[in-house]
Design a protein around this motif. Structure first.
Motif, mmCIF file in Angstrom:
data_model
loop_
_atom_site.group_PDB
_atom_site.id
_atom_site.type_symbol
_atom_site.label_atom_id
_atom_site.label_comp_id
_atom_site.label_asym_id
_atom_site.label_seq_id
_atom_site.Cartn_x
_atom_site.Cartn_y
_atom_site.Cartn_z
ATOM 1 N N HIS A 75 0.840 -1.206 0.000
ATOM 2 C CA HIS A 75 0.000 0.000 0.000
ATOM 3 C C HIS A 75 0.878 1.260 0.000
ATOM 4 O O HIS A 75 0.594 2.217 -0.710
ATOM 5 C CB HIS A 75 -0.934 -0.017 1.207
ATOM 6 C CG HIS A 75 -1.913 1.100 1.213
ATOM 7 N ND1 HIS A 75 -2.934 1.195 0.292
ATOM 8 C CD2 HIS A 75 -2.018 2.181 2.010
ATOM 9 C CE1 HIS A 75 -3.637 2.289 0.528
ATOM 10 N NE2 HIS A 75 -3.099 2.900 1.570
ATOM 11 N N LYS A 91 2.339 1.745 -3.456
ATOM 12 C CA LYS A 91 1.331 2.270 -4.376
ATOM 13 C C LYS A 91 1.124 3.769 -4.135
ATOM 14 O O LYS A 91 1.058 4.550 -5.072
ATOM 15 C CB LYS A 91 0.015 1.507 -4.199
ATOM 16 C CG LYS A 91 -1.002 1.782 -5.271
ATOM 17 C CD LYS A 91 -2.186 0.835 -5.147
ATOM 18 C CE LYS A 91 -3.171 1.057 -6.273
ATOM 19 N NZ LYS A 91 -4.322 0.153 -6.202
ATOM 20 N N LYS A 92 1.051 4.163 -2.874
ATOM 21 C CA LYS A 92 0.896 5.591 -2.542
ATOM 22 C C LYS A 92 2.093 6.401 -3.046
ATOM 23 O O LYS A 92 1.926 7.508 -3.530
ATOM 24 C CB LYS A 92 0.722 5.789 -1.031
ATOM 25 C CG LYS A 92 -0.680 5.494 -0.544
ATOM 26 C CD LYS A 92 -0.885 6.123 0.814
ATOM 27 C CE LYS A 92 -2.304 6.061 1.257
ATOM 28 N NZ LYS A 92 -3.250 6.785 0.446
ATOM 29 N N VAL A 96 1.722 6.860 -6.763
ATOM 30 C CA VAL A 96 0.681 7.859 -7.027
ATOM 31 C C VAL A 96 1.233 9.254 -6.778
ATOM 32 O O VAL A 96 0.994 10.180 -7.557
ATOM 33 C CB VAL A 96 -0.581 7.583 -6.163
ATOM 34 C CG1 VAL A 96 -1.523 8.767 -6.175
ATOM 35 C CG2 VAL A 96 -1.291 6.333 -6.662
ATOM 36 N N TYR A 151 -6.675 7.456 -8.752
ATOM 37 C CA TYR A 151 -5.567 6.593 -9.190
ATOM 38 C C TYR A 151 -5.535 5.302 -8.387
ATOM 39 O O TYR A 151 -5.402 4.218 -8.941
ATOM 40 C CB TYR A 151 -4.220 7.298 -9.022
ATOM 41 C CG TYR A 151 -3.930 8.371 -10.025
ATOM 42 C CD1 TYR A 151 -4.199 8.205 -11.377
ATOM 43 C CD2 TYR A 151 -3.345 9.573 -9.631
ATOM 44 C CE1 TYR A 151 -3.915 9.187 -12.297
ATOM 45 C CE2 TYR A 151 -3.058 10.565 -10.548
ATOM 46 C CZ TYR A 151 -3.342 10.366 -11.875
ATOM 47 O OH TYR A 151 -3.060 11.349 -12.781
ATOM 48 N N GLU A 152 -5.605 5.426 -7.052
ATOM 49 C CA GLU A 152 -5.503 4.242 -6.210
ATOM 50 C C GLU A 152 -6.667 3.289 -6.435
ATOM 51 O O GLU A 152 -6.498 2.070 -6.384
ATOM 52 C CB GLU A 152 -5.411 4.638 -4.736
ATOM 53 C CG GLU A 152 -4.053 5.226 -4.393
ATOM 54 C CD GLU A 152 -3.873 5.436 -2.905
ATOM 55 O OE1 GLU A 152 -4.214 4.520 -2.134
ATOM 56 O OE2 GLU A 152 -3.380 6.510 -2.524
ATOM 57 N N GLU A 153 -7.838 3.839 -6.686
ATOM 58 C CA GLU A 153 -9.016 2.992 -6.889
ATOM 59 C C GLU A 153 -9.029 2.353 -8.268
ATOM 60 O O GLU A 153 -9.391 1.185 -8.423
ATOM 61 C CB GLU A 153 -10.285 3.842 -6.711
ATOM 62 C CG GLU A 153 -11.570 3.085 -6.962
ATOM 63 C CD GLU A 153 -12.795 3.972 -6.943
ATOM 64 O OE1 GLU A 153 -13.798 3.565 -7.543
ATOM 65 O OE2 GLU A 153 -12.744 5.075 -6.360
ATOM 66 N N GLU A 172 -0.987 -1.344 -8.717
ATOM 67 C CA GLU A 172 0.377 -0.846 -8.539
ATOM 68 C C GLU A 172 1.198 -1.030 -9.818
ATOM 69 O O GLU A 172 1.935 -0.131 -10.234
ATOM 70 C CB GLU A 172 1.063 -1.558 -7.372
ATOM 71 C CG GLU A 172 2.464 -1.020 -7.111
ATOM 72 C CD GLU A 172 3.110 -1.648 -5.902
ATOM 73 O OE1 GLU A 172 4.333 -1.469 -5.758
ATOM 74 O OE2 GLU A 172 2.424 -2.324 -5.107
#
Length: 197
Positions: free
Chosen positions: A24, A27-28, A31, A112-114, A118
């Motif tokens: 996570h 991924k952040k 982003v 983006y995250e949704e 990744e």
């Protein structure tokens, strides 16, 4: 034996939790890099949002200049109007830009995250030619509209008074240059009483 099973289960659960948190966080971070790479586009959007009312002001002022301001006063009056518009833009553009920068991580970052995995974000970050680029481009209107809606709502309280001040100052400049024709046109003269001869 039960203690070994419990310890093993805790170790596996802890490893999975750490792996999930790490993924996570990765991924952040991706982003955030994508958002940083889009700062120029955010700045352009911010400038356009702030410039739109200024363009409308300028168009209205040009019309009044040509219709109501004597020719010998037009150039000087136009310079005063330009100065007011510039003053408005110097304060409004940074306010809208700050709003866009503040809101983009929560609005665009969430999209983006949704919408992207990744791996997809890595491809997007590298801007490789791939099907994901087409998918990203198809989501741009949704993301832009989502951010624009939030930016306008967030920046409106800061920008509206600046715009009103610019409008008032420009109207005053134009009224003065036209010899009061604008203010005379606003106040409807009262009907004169009929005089008997």
């Amino acid at each position: 034996m039960t203690l070994k099973k419990t310890a093993w289960a805790v170790a596996v659960a802890t490893t999975l939790a750490v792996t999930s948190l790490s993924a996570h966080a990765d991924k952040k971070a991706i982003v955030q890099k994508i958002l940083s790479s889009q700062q120029a586009a955010l700045d352009d959007m911010s400038r356009n949002v702030a410039e739109q009312p200024a363009r409308q002001l300028a168009a209205g002022a040009r019309q009044i200049l040509m219709q109501a301001v004597p020719e010998d006063k037009r150039e000087a009056t136009a310079k005063q109007v330009d100065a007011e518009i510039k003053k408005y833009l110097e304060s409004a553009v940074p306010a809208v830009r700050a709003s866009a920068t503040k809101l983009s991580p929560t609005v665009l970052g969430a999209i983006y995250e949704e919408k992207f995995s990744e791996d997809e974000l890595k491809q997007l970050q590298a801007m490789l030619e791939s099907p994901i680029l087409k998918r990203y481009q198809s989501l741009l209107p949704e993301m832009s509209n989502a951010l624009l809606e939030k930016v306008v709502a967030d920046a409106r309280p800061q920008v509206t008074p600046k715009l009103q001040t610019a409008e008032t100052n420009i109207r005053s400049i134009l009224d003065k240059a036209s010899g009061g024709k604008l203010s005379q046109g606003e106040a409807k003269p009262a009907a004169k009483p009929a005089t008997k001869k």
